[in-house]
Design a protein around this motif. Structure first.
Motif, short mmCIF file in Angstrom:
data_model
loop_
_atom_site.label_atom_id
_atom_site.label_comp_id
_atom_site.label_asym_id
_atom_site.label_seq_id
_atom_site.Cartn_x
_atom_site.Cartn_y
_atom_site.Cartn_z
N PHE A 157 0.88 -1.17 0.00
CA PHE A 157 0.00 0.00 0.00
C PHE A 157 0.92 1.23 0.00
O PHE A 157 1.40 1.65 1.05
CB PHE A 157 -0.90 -0.01 1.23
N PRO A 158 1.21 1.81 -1.18
CA PRO A 158 2.30 2.77 -1.27
C PRO A 158 1.95 4.22 -0.96
O PRO A 158 2.86 5.06 -0.88
CB PRO A 158 2.73 2.64 -2.74
N GLN A 159 0.67 4.53 -0.78
CA GLN A 159 0.32 5.93 -0.57
C GLN A 159 -0.95 6.05 0.27
O GLN A 159 -1.76 5.12 0.35
CB GLN A 159 0.14 6.65 -1.90
N GLU A 160 -1.08 7.21 0.88
CA GLU A 160 -2.26 7.51 1.70
C GLU A 160 -3.40 7.92 0.79
O GLU A 160 -3.31 8.90 0.05
CB GLU A 160 -1.91 8.64 2.67
N TYR B 105 2.99 -7.17 9.17
CA TYR B 105 2.92 -5.81 8.61
C TYR B 105 4.28 -5.14 8.74
O TYR B 105 5.12 -5.49 9.58
CB TYR B 105 1.84 -4.99 9.33
N PHE B 106 4.49 -4.14 7.89
CA PHE B 106 5.70 -3.32 7.90
C PHE B 106 5.27 -1.91 7.56
O PHE B 106 4.67 -1.69 6.50
CB PHE B 106 6.69 -3.85 6.87
N SER B 107 5.55 -0.96 8.43
CA SER B 107 5.09 0.41 8.19
C SER B 107 5.92 1.40 9.00
O SER B 107 6.57 1.02 9.98
CB SER B 107 3.61 0.54 8.58
N ASP B 108 5.89 2.67 8.58
CA ASP B 108 6.50 3.72 9.37
C ASP B 108 5.44 4.71 9.87
O ASP B 108 5.78 5.82 10.30
CB ASP B 108 7.59 4.46 8.58
N LEU B 109 4.18 4.29 9.86
CA LEU B 109 3.09 5.18 10.30
C LEU B 109 3.16 5.42 11.80
O LEU B 109 3.33 4.49 12.59
CB LEU B 109 1.74 4.58 9.94
N THR B 110 2.97 6.68 12.19
CA THR B 110 2.86 7.03 13.60
C THR B 110 1.44 7.51 13.94
O THR B 110 1.13 7.70 15.11
CB THR B 110 3.87 8.14 13.97
N ARG B 111 0.60 7.66 12.93
CA ARG B 111 -0.79 8.04 13.15
C ARG B 111 -1.67 6.79 13.27
O ARG B 111 -1.21 5.67 13.01
CB ARG B 111 -1.27 8.94 12.00
N PRO B 112 -2.94 6.97 13.63
CA PRO B 112 -3.85 5.81 13.69
C PRO B 112 -4.08 5.18 12.31
O PRO B 112 -4.07 5.86 11.29
CB PRO B 112 -5.16 6.40 14.24
N LEU C 250 -8.61 -4.82 3.90
CA LEU C 250 -7.26 -4.42 4.31
C LEU C 250 -6.95 -3.08 3.67
O LEU C 250 -7.27 -2.85 2.50
CB LEU C 250 -6.22 -5.44 3.84
N GLY C 251 -6.32 -2.19 4.43
CA GLY C 251 -5.85 -0.93 3.88
C GLY C 251 -6.71 0.27 4.19
O GLY C 251 -6.26 1.41 4.04
N GLN C 252 -7.95 0.04 4.62
CA GLN C 252 -8.86 1.14 4.94
C GLN C 252 -9.67 0.81 6.20
O GLN C 252 -9.81 -0.36 6.57
CB GLN C 252 -9.83 1.43 3.79
N ASP C 253 -10.22 1.85 6.81
CA ASP C 253 -11.07 1.71 7.99
C ASP C 253 -12.52 1.88 7.56
O ASP C 253 -12.89 2.96 7.05
CB ASP C 253 -10.68 2.78 9.02
N ARG D 85 -6.84 7.47 8.08
CA ARG D 85 -6.81 6.21 8.81
C ARG D 85 -6.42 5.04 7.89
O ARG D 85 -6.56 3.88 8.29
CB ARG D 85 -8.17 5.93 9.45
N SER D 86 -5.98 5.35 6.71
CA SER D 86 -5.58 4.30 5.76
C SER D 86 -4.23 3.73 6.16
O SER D 86 -3.44 4.35 6.88
CB SER D 86 -5.51 4.87 4.35
N PHE D 87 -3.96 2.53 5.68
CA PHE D 87 -2.68 1.88 5.94
C PHE D 87 -1.72 2.19 4.81
O PHE D 87 -2.08 2.14 3.63
CB PHE D 87 -2.86 0.36 6.05
N VAL D 88 -0.47 2.52 5.17
CA VAL D 88 0.60 2.70 4.20
C VAL D 88 1.75 1.80 4.64
O VAL D 88 2.25 1.91 5.77
CB VAL D 88 1.07 4.17 4.13
N GLY D 89 2.18 0.91 3.76
CA GLY D 89 3.23 -0.04 4.11
C GLY D 89 2.99 -1.37 3.40
O GLY D 89 2.40 -1.41 2.32
N MET D 90 3.42 -2.45 4.03
CA MET D 90 3.29 -3.78 3.45
C MET D 90 2.57 -4.72 4.41
O MET D 90 2.73 -4.61 5.62
CB MET D 90 4.67 -4.37 3.12
#
Length: 223
Positions: free
Chosen positions: A29-32, A56-63, A151-154, A166-171
């Motif tokens: 998931f490469p972008q918000e 999962y693998f991500s650098d997100l610090t938000r929800p 997966l990827g959205q709320d 609230r979307s997921f960015v990462g793998m």
């Protein structure tokens, strides 16, 4: 006529959700966005217990949402959600929110997360990298479909009302779901990539899904 038949077959193939072996692969998931997501097809529509595991693998610090199962009655029928605080993750069952603290969420590192719930006891538990949370009570009411798993959205509504914040960015990889509480030794085996029983509701080794928007399938990167 042959050309028309081939083109039609390709079109039908692209629109159909066919089971695929995703062993050794990951979803990127490469972008918000408030659109890009993957919809998974479960093998059953009534659940008296649940275990969901994923990496999962991500650098997100938000929800953001790890995993979201919605039905027409409950948008968060089984929902694993990262809270703003780094050590807090929620597990929601039938829209009942349970907050688990002290979880070791880390940036830019593959981690495993598993959530369990059993209607017989009403107990919910969260596991991050094989580390269990305390058990908490939610509900003794079965989850009954029709289910939409994203997966990827709320899902703020059944299958929609996505929010890019609230979307997921990462793998994401190795998504499995069972209709029972997976024993601790199997959760530990899952974490360590040892032998475990594949999910009987969702099985990453033969999983049916549909991709909407910018989501890519790539070979896993485990260094």
């Amino acid at each position: 006529m042959a050309l028309v038949f081939i083109s039609l077959s390709l079109i039908l193939g692209m629109s159909a959700a066919l089971p695929q072996d995703m062993t050794g692969k990951m979803l990127v998931f490469p972008q918000e966005t408030n659109t890009a997501h993957v919809r998974l097809t479960p093998s059953r529509q009534n659940l008296g217990a649940v275990t969901v595991c994923m990496r999962y693998f991500s650098d997100l610090t938000r929800p953001f949402t790890f995993f979201g199962l919605a039905t027409p009655s409950y948008n968060n029928d089984f929902h694993i959600f990262k809270m703003p605080a780094r050590d807090e993750i929620n597990v929601d069952v039938r829209n009942i929110v349970l907050n688990f603290k002290g979880q070791d969420y880390q940036l830019n590192r593959w981690q495993s997360v598993c959530g369990t719930w059993d209607a017989a006891s009403g107990l919910v538990q969260l596991w991050v990298d094989g580390k269990p949370s305390s058990m908490k009570f939610s509900t003794e009411s079965n989850i009954s479909g029709p289910m939409i798993i994203v997966l990827g959205q709320d899902q703020d509504s059944y299958g929609g009302s996505f929010d890019s914040g609230r979307s997921f960015v990462g793998m994401i990889s190795d998504v499995h779901m069972w209709d029972y509480v997976l024993p601790p030794h199997h959760i530990n085996n899952y974490r360590r990539k040892f032998t475990f029983p594949p999910g009987n509701v969702l099985n990453w080794n033969l999983i049916e899904f549909q991709i909407v928007g910018k989501v890519l399938i790539q070979e896993e990167q485990h260094l």
